[in-house]
Design an enzyme around this catalytic site. Structure first.
Site, mmCIF file in Angstrom:
data_model
loop_
_atom_site.group_PDB
_atom_site.id
_atom_site.type_symbol
_atom_site.label_atom_id
_atom_site.label_comp_id
_atom_site.label_asym_id
_atom_site.label_seq_id
_atom_site.Cartn_x
_atom_site.Cartn_y
_atom_site.Cartn_z
ATOM 1 N N ARG A 92 0.832 -1.204 0.000
ATOM 2 C CA ARG A 92 0.000 0.000 0.000
ATOM 3 C C ARG A 92 0.867 1.255 0.000
ATOM 4 N NH1 ARG A 92 -0.548 -3.525 4.005
ATOM 5 N NH2 ARG A 92 -0.088 -2.992 6.144
ATOM 6 N N ASP A 95 -0.544 3.866 4.925
ATOM 7 C CA ASP A 95 -1.400 3.267 5.942
ATOM 8 C C ASP A 95 -1.304 4.167 7.158
ATOM 9 O OD1 ASP A 95 -3.057 1.295 7.124
ATOM 10 O OD2 ASP A 95 -1.326 0.368 8.070
ATOM 11 N N ASP A 97 -2.731 4.264 11.054
ATOM 12 C CA ASP A 97 -3.440 3.573 12.127
ATOM 13 C C ASP A 97 -3.561 4.483 13.341
ATOM 14 O OD1 ASP A 97 -3.777 1.150 10.779
ATOM 15 O OD2 ASP A 97 -1.864 0.359 11.495
#
Length: 154
Positions: A92, A95, A97
């Protein structure tokens, strides 16, 4: 304080992390601290592409779910199209989080805080400890550094 974990293993990883941090500063809140960028192996799936990871500390007035919406919007702005592919992790461009939000403990279908894998992922706890070595894990009510040390001793 809110802590966000960042990762990229596609494209110009450093540029993508820098862009994510800039967008976080505009769309989420004031970026107070940023860890070093560290290169790590993929976690949870096989890939030839290593990750570049970091953690940022952010002061925000967003509610936890609005924060999640904002981070997912930033991921889309930077080219991320899928959270997983057929339920599996995959390469990806970015990302983001949500790791910790103050002393919040949230267990909802869309959002779990603290991040349930925080202590399992060195690419998360290592940069977190770099910028916030005394941050308290709200579930265990002790510093994350102490939890990491205990985990290493197991």
């Amino acid at each position: 304080m809110t802590y966000l974990g960042l990762g990229s293993n596609q494209g110009d990883r450093q540029f993508l992390l820098e862009q994510a941090i800039a967008l976080i500063a505009v769309q989420v809140g004031s970026v107070v601290k940023c860890s070093s960028f560290i290169e790590t192996e993929p976690w949870g799936f096989a890939s030839d592409h290593k990750f570049l990871n970091a953690v940022v500390a952010v002061e925000t007035t967003l509610t936890p779910h609005r924060l999640l919406d904002a981070t997912q919007r930033i991921e889309r702005q930077l080219g991320r199209r899928h959270k997983t592919i057929n339920g599996q992790y995959a390469d990806r461009p970015i990302d983001i989080d949500v790791l910790l939000i103050d002393d919040h403990i949230i267990r909802r279908p869309r959002l779990t805080i603290p991040h349930p894998l925080l202590l399992e992922r060195e690419f998360v706890w290592r940069p977190l400890l770099e910028i916030a070595p005394d941050v308290i894990h709200p579930v265990f009510d002790i510093p994350v550094a102490q939890l990491v040390k205990m985990k290493k001793e197991e």
